[in-house]
Design a protein around this motif. Structure first.
Motif, PDB file in Angstrom:
ATOM      1  N   ARG A 226       0.850  -1.201   0.000  1.00 36.15           N
ATOM      2  CA  ARG A 226       0.000   0.000   0.000  1.00 36.15           C
ATOM      3  C   ARG A 226       0.882   1.248   0.000  1.00 36.15           C
ATOM      4  O   ARG A 226       2.021   1.222   0.491  1.00 36.15           O
ATOM      5  CB  ARG A 226      -0.916   0.002   1.231  1.00 36.15           C
ATOM      6  N   TRP A 227       0.323   2.328  -0.532  1.00 34.49           N
ATOM      7  CA  TRP A 227       1.088   3.580  -0.602  1.00 34.49           C
ATOM      8  C   TRP A 227       1.450   4.099   0.784  1.00 34.49           C
ATOM      9  O   TRP A 227       2.451   4.797   0.946  1.00 34.49           O
ATOM     10  CB  TRP A 227       0.290   4.633  -1.364  1.00 34.49           C
ATOM     11  N   SER A 228       0.664   3.769   1.791  1.00 31.27           N
ATOM     12  CA  SER A 228       0.968   4.214   3.147  1.00 31.27           C
ATOM     13  C   SER A 228       2.259   3.591   3.679  1.00 31.27           C
ATOM     14  O   SER A 228       2.841   4.072   4.660  1.00 31.27           O
ATOM     15  CB  SER A 228      -0.188   3.870   4.091  1.00 31.27           C
ATOM     16  N   LEU A 229       2.733   2.525   3.023  1.00 32.53           N
ATOM     17  CA  LEU A 229       3.969   1.859   3.437  1.00 32.53           C
ATOM     18  C   LEU A 229       5.146   2.257   2.540  1.00 32.53           C
ATOM     19  O   LEU A 229       6.231   1.705   2.679  1.00 32.53           O
ATOM     20  CB  LEU A 229       3.785   0.343   3.404  1.00 32.53           C
ATOM     21  N   VAL A 230       4.912   3.195   1.612  1.00 27.49           N
ATOM     22  CA  VAL A 230       5.965   3.656   0.700  1.00 27.49           C
ATOM     23  C   VAL A 230       6.312   5.103   1.034  1.00 27.49           C
ATOM     24  O   VAL A 230       5.427   5.954   1.119  1.00 27.49           O
ATOM     25  CB  VAL A 230       5.506   3.556  -0.772  1.00 27.49           C
ATOM     26  N   ASP A 231       7.593   5.360   1.236  1.00 32.06           N
ATOM     27  CA  ASP A 231       8.067   6.719   1.506  1.00 32.06           C
ATOM     28  C   ASP A 231       8.955   7.145   0.333  1.00 32.06           C
ATOM     29  O   ASP A 231      10.138   6.790   0.289  1.00 32.06           O
ATOM     30  CB  ASP A 231       8.852   6.765   2.822  1.00 32.06           C
ATOM     31  N   LEU A 232       8.376   7.870  -0.609  1.00 36.56           N
ATOM     32  CA  LEU A 232       9.123   8.247  -1.808  1.00 36.56           C
ATOM     33  C   LEU A 232      10.203   9.281  -1.506  1.00 36.56           C
ATOM     34  O   LEU A 232      11.211   9.347  -2.210  1.00 36.56           O
ATOM     35  CB  LEU A 232       8.159   8.786  -2.872  1.00 36.56           C
ATOM     36  N   LYS A 233      10.007  10.094  -0.468  1.00 38.77           N
ATOM     37  CA  LYS A 233      11.031  11.079  -0.105  1.00 38.77           C
ATOM     38  C   LYS A 233      12.249  10.398   0.497  1.00 38.77           C
ATOM     39  O   LYS A 233      13.387  10.719   0.150  1.00 38.77           O
ATOM     40  CB  LYS A 233      10.451  12.096   0.869  1.00 38.77           C
ATOM     41  N   ALA A 234      11.999   9.462   1.400  1.00 35.08           N
ATOM     42  CA  ALA A 234      13.115   8.748   2.035  1.00 35.08           C
ATOM     43  C   ALA A 234      13.658   7.648   1.137  1.00 35.08           C
ATOM     44  O   ALA A 234      14.770   7.165   1.328  1.00 35.08           O
ATOM     45  CB  ALA A 234      12.658   8.163   3.368  1.00 35.08           C
ATOM     46  N   GLY A 235      12.863   7.239   0.163  1.00 34.50           N
ATOM     47  CA  GLY A 235      13.300   6.178  -0.743  1.00 34.50           C
ATOM     48  C   GLY A 235      13.269   4.809  -0.097  1.00 34.50           C
ATOM     49  O   GLY A 235      14.213   4.022  -0.222  1.00 34.50           O
ATOM     50  N   THR A 236      12.158   4.485   0.589  1.00 34.14           N
ATOM     51  CA  THR A 236      12.021   3.176   1.235  1.00 34.14           C
ATOM     52  C   THR A 236      10.590   2.668   1.079  1.00 34.14           C
ATOM     53  O   THR A 236       9.666   3.441   0.813  1.00 34.14           O
ATOM     54  CB  THR A 236      12.330   3.243   2.749  1.00 34.14           C
ATOM     55  N   LEU A 237      10.424   1.368   1.247  1.00 35.49           N
ATOM     56  CA  LEU A 237       9.093   0.775   1.344  1.00 35.49           C
ATOM     57  C   LEU A 237       9.148  -0.332   2.380  1.00 35.49           C
ATOM     58  O   LEU A 237      10.170  -0.971   2.584  1.00 35.49           O
ATOM     59  CB  LEU A 237       8.593   0.265  -0.008  1.00 35.49           C
ATOM     60  N   GLN A 238       8.020  -0.551   3.049  1.00 33.20           N
ATOM     61  CA  GLN A 238       7.933  -1.571   4.085  1.00 33.20           C
ATOM     62  C   GLN A 238       7.067  -2.728   3.612  1.00 33.20           C
ATOM     63  O   GLN A 238       6.028  -2.529   2.998  1.00 33.20           O
ATOM     64  CB  GLN A 238       7.317  -0.982   5.361  1.00 33.20           C
ATOM     65  N   VAL A 239       7.526  -3.939   3.906  1.00 28.16           N
ATOM     66  CA  VAL A 239       6.763  -5.144   3.571  1.00 28.16           C
ATOM     67  C   VAL A 239       6.101  -5.635   4.858  1.00 28.16           C
ATOM     68  O   VAL A 239       6.761  -6.209   5.731  1.00 28.16           O
ATOM     69  CB  VAL A 239       7.666  -6.240   2.983  1.00 28.16           C
ATOM     70  N   LEU A 240       4.796  -5.374   4.993  1.00 30.51           N
ATOM     71  CA  LEU A 240       4.043  -5.758   6.187  1.00 30.51           C
ATOM     72  C   LEU A 240       2.781  -6.541   5.849  1.00 30.51           C
ATOM     73  O   LEU A 240       2.190  -7.159   6.732  1.00 30.51           O
ATOM     74  CB  LEU A 240       3.647  -4.507   6.999  1.00 30.51           C
ATOM     75  N   GLU A 241       2.357  -6.491   4.586  1.00 28.14           N
ATOM     76  CA  GLU A 241       1.139  -7.172   4.166  1.00 28.14           C
ATOM     77  C   GLU A 241       1.382  -7.881   2.834  1.00 28.14           C
ATOM     78  O   GLU A 241       2.268  -7.491   2.065  1.00 28.14           O
ATOM     79  CB  GLU A 241      -0.015  -6.176   3.984  1.00 28.14           C
ATOM     80  N   THR A 242       0.585  -8.903   2.568  1.00 24.90           N
ATOM     81  CA  THR A 242       0.646  -9.594   1.283  1.00 24.90           C
ATOM     82  C   THR A 242      -0.772  -9.911   0.823  1.00 24.90           C
ATOM     83  O   THR A 242      -1.728  -9.841   1.597  1.00 24.90           O
ATOM     84  CB  THR A 242       1.433 -10.916   1.375  1.00 24.90           C
ATOM     85  N   THR A 243      -0.884 -10.245  -0.447  1.00 31.67           N
ATOM     86  CA  THR A 243      -2.140 -10.765  -0.986  1.00 31.67           C
ATOM     87  C   THR A 243      -1.816 -12.097  -1.647  1.00 31.67           C
ATOM     88  O   THR A 243      -0.986 -12.154  -2.563  1.00 31.67           O
ATOM     89  CB  THR A 243      -2.754  -9.807  -2.026  1.00 31.67           C
TER      90      THR A 243
ATOM     91  N   ALA B  63      14.059   3.078  -9.032  1.00 30.93           N
ATOM     92  CA  ALA B  63      12.823   2.501  -8.509  1.00 30.93           C
ATOM     93  C   ALA B  63      11.883   3.586  -8.000  1.00 30.93           C
ATOM     94  O   ALA B  63      10.659   3.516  -8.198  1.00 30.93           O
ATOM     95  CB  ALA B  63      13.142   1.504  -7.397  1.00 30.93           C
ATOM     96  N   VAL B  64      12.452   4.609  -7.353  1.00 34.27           N
ATOM     97  CA  VAL B  64      11.639   5.734  -6.885  1.00 34.27           C
ATOM     98  C   VAL B  64      10.977   6.434  -8.066  1.00 34.27           C
ATOM     99  O   VAL B  64       9.791   6.792  -8.022  1.00 34.27           O
ATOM    100  CB  VAL B  64      12.504   6.725  -6.078  1.00 34.27           C
ATOM    101  N   ALA B  65      11.741   6.623  -9.137  1.00 37.47           N
ATOM    102  CA  ALA B  65      11.199   7.280 -10.328  1.00 37.47           C
ATOM    103  C   ALA B  65      10.050   6.479 -10.933  1.00 37.47           C
ATOM    104  O   ALA B  65       9.033   7.053 -11.359  1.00 37.47           O
ATOM    105  CB  ALA B  65      12.314   7.479 -11.359  1.00 37.47           C
ATOM    106  N   LEU B  66      10.179   5.155 -10.968  1.00 39.93           N
ATOM    107  CA  LEU B  66       9.114   4.320 -11.505  1.00 39.93           C
ATOM    108  C   LEU B  66       7.865   4.396 -10.632  1.00 39.93           C
ATOM    109  O   LEU B  66       6.734   4.450 -11.141  1.00 39.93           O
ATOM    110  CB  LEU B  66       9.588   2.866 -11.607  1.00 39.93           C
ATOM    111  N   LEU B  67       8.048   4.393  -9.315  1.00 38.18           N
ATOM    112  CA  LEU B  67       6.901   4.488  -8.412  1.00 38.18           C
ATOM    113  C   LEU B  67       6.209   5.851  -8.536  1.00 38.18           C
ATOM    114  O   LEU B  67       4.977   5.941  -8.476  1.00 38.18           O
ATOM    115  CB  LEU B  67       7.346   4.237  -6.966  1.00 38.18           C
ATOM    116  N   LYS B  68       6.987   6.912  -8.709  1.00 36.11           N
ATOM    117  CA  LYS B  68       6.393   8.234  -8.900  1.00 36.11           C
ATOM    118  C   LYS B  68       5.580   8.285 -10.194  1.00 36.11           C
ATOM    119  O   LYS B  68       4.485   8.864 -10.239  1.00 36.11           O
ATOM    120  CB  LYS B  68       7.491   9.300  -8.914  1.00 36.11           C
TER     121      LYS B  68
END
Length: 390
Positions: free
Chosen positions: A207-224, A251-256
């Protein structure tokens, strides 16, 4: 002898005595046994075992995998046998039959693992004295054809016909894929998977709430995940899979890019009075054009079509993890660090991703060694000239 007699008197050789009795075909039931292992068939116990595993909090997908392994592979061959007859010879015969029917080693290994998990629990609850197949190795029976196939595979590897492209994309492959699919909705997310090592279930639950584009990180806490054909929310695969992944600038550029497309499409739908998202939420990174998270299994066909359009090797989606592992390692990152990024519990698992390109590294490493002889001395060539007949 005195010490041995004292240990025998104290019951110290009970396990060995029981082993000898099992070799003679005798079954020694534990004192706390609640099921008669001599008469109760395997198929009568598996349903209750699966229900108990689900009730104990085991992941729904894992329980479903166990169910499929028993339903399609284990019970047709062994289900009618009493537990006491689930021995190494009977299990080996069943596994060999699966190989003979053309199943891959991975499938046979998963079937054996499911049966072994059941037998281990049967030992713990007192139904069986020991899990006889715990150490049984899954080895495909050797035939003349299989030996010839193995020799051909080894010969191809030695001749350099099996390269990195058979297991992972090169940087050029990834660029070609992204360029050829620049206008495709899902392409940026596939690119991020190749750069981060995210699993399919992880990117589907991101989810976007787990992605920090400014810091350049994402968290893996959920799956489908997919359970019996239906997509459902779940937690990551294991403890190591809960992680924070640093993102490369690409990767940040692609997510943006993907985020901006989503925002624009969402506004267009809202202006047209159309909904965005569904009951599972509207915050997913990977969505269809209506904001609904796609079914994980639907990605395979879309991904394959994009590979064909780009003309790159049509690797499995899961091999995008191998692509990221390979590129991380080639840049000098240690296996322990790569393992943490990929969410592996052990660096040994990560090395399995990476081993297919080690031959290329060896060749490059040898090429970079210092020259053995100076420019004015070439004894090796002179030796060859004077001994051409040898």
């Amino acid at each position: 002898l005195t010490l041995a007699q004292a240990q025998l008197a104290a019951g110290g050789y009970d396990d060995e005595i029981a082993a000898r009795r099992r070799e003679r075909g005798e079954v020694v039931a534990p004192e706390n046994a609640t099921v008669d292992a001599k008469t109760t068939p395997l198929q009568d116990l598996v349903p209750a075992w699966l229900e108990a595993k689900a009730g104990a909090g085991l992941k729904a997908k894992t329980v479903n995998n166990y169910d499929q392994m028993f339903r399609y592979y284990v019970l047709p061959a062994l289900g009618h046998l009493p537990l006491a007859q689930i021995t190494v010879p009977t299990v080996r015969k069943a596994l060999n039959a699966l190989f003979a029917r053309g199943y891959e080693r991975a499938t046979v290994r998963h079937a054996k693992a499911a049966l072994s998990a059941f037998l281990t629990d049967a030992v713990e609850d007192g139904t069986l004295p020991v899990n006889l197949i715990l150490g049984l190795r899954v080895v495909k029976p050797s035939t003349t054809e299989s030996k010839q196939e193995e020799l051909e595979r080894l010969r191809s590897e030695a001749q350099g016909k099996v390269t990195i492209k058979d297991k992972a994309w090169t940087q050029d492959d990834l660029k070609t894929f992204l360029d050829a699919n620049a206008d495709e909705w899902y392409a940026p997310v596939f690119g991020v998977m190749a750069m981060t090592g995210l699993r399919r279930a992880e990117v589907c639950g991101l989810r976007w709430s787990l992605v920090d584009l400014k810091a350049g990180t994402l968290q893996v806490l959920e799956t489908t995940v997919t359970v019996e054909g239906r997509a459902q929310a779940d937690t990551p695969k294991n403890k190591s899979s809960f992680r924070t992944i640093p993102l490369r600038p690409e990767a940040v550029a692609l997510l943006k890019l993907h985020r901006s497309r989503q925002v624009d499409t969402r506004r267009e739908r809202q202006r047209a009075g159309l909904p965005w998202g569904d009951h599972m939420g509207d915050d997913f990174v990977l969505t269809r054009r209506d904001g609904v998270a796609p079914h994980p299994d639907s990605l395979r066909k879309l991904y394959r079509a994009m590979c064909e359009r780009a003309g790159v090797p049509p690797l499995r989606i899961h091999d995008l993890r191998g692509t990221s592992a390979t590129h991380f390692a080639q840049q000098g990152m240690s296996m322990d660090v790569v393992a943490k990024i990929l969410g592996h519990s052990s660096a040994a698992t990560t090395r399995a991703f990476y081993r297919d390109v080690q031959s290329e590294e060896l060749r490059d490493a040898v090429a970079k060694l210092p020259r053995l002889f100076t420019s004015g001395q070439q004894p090796a060539e002179q030796e060859t000239d004077h001994n051409q007949g040898v």
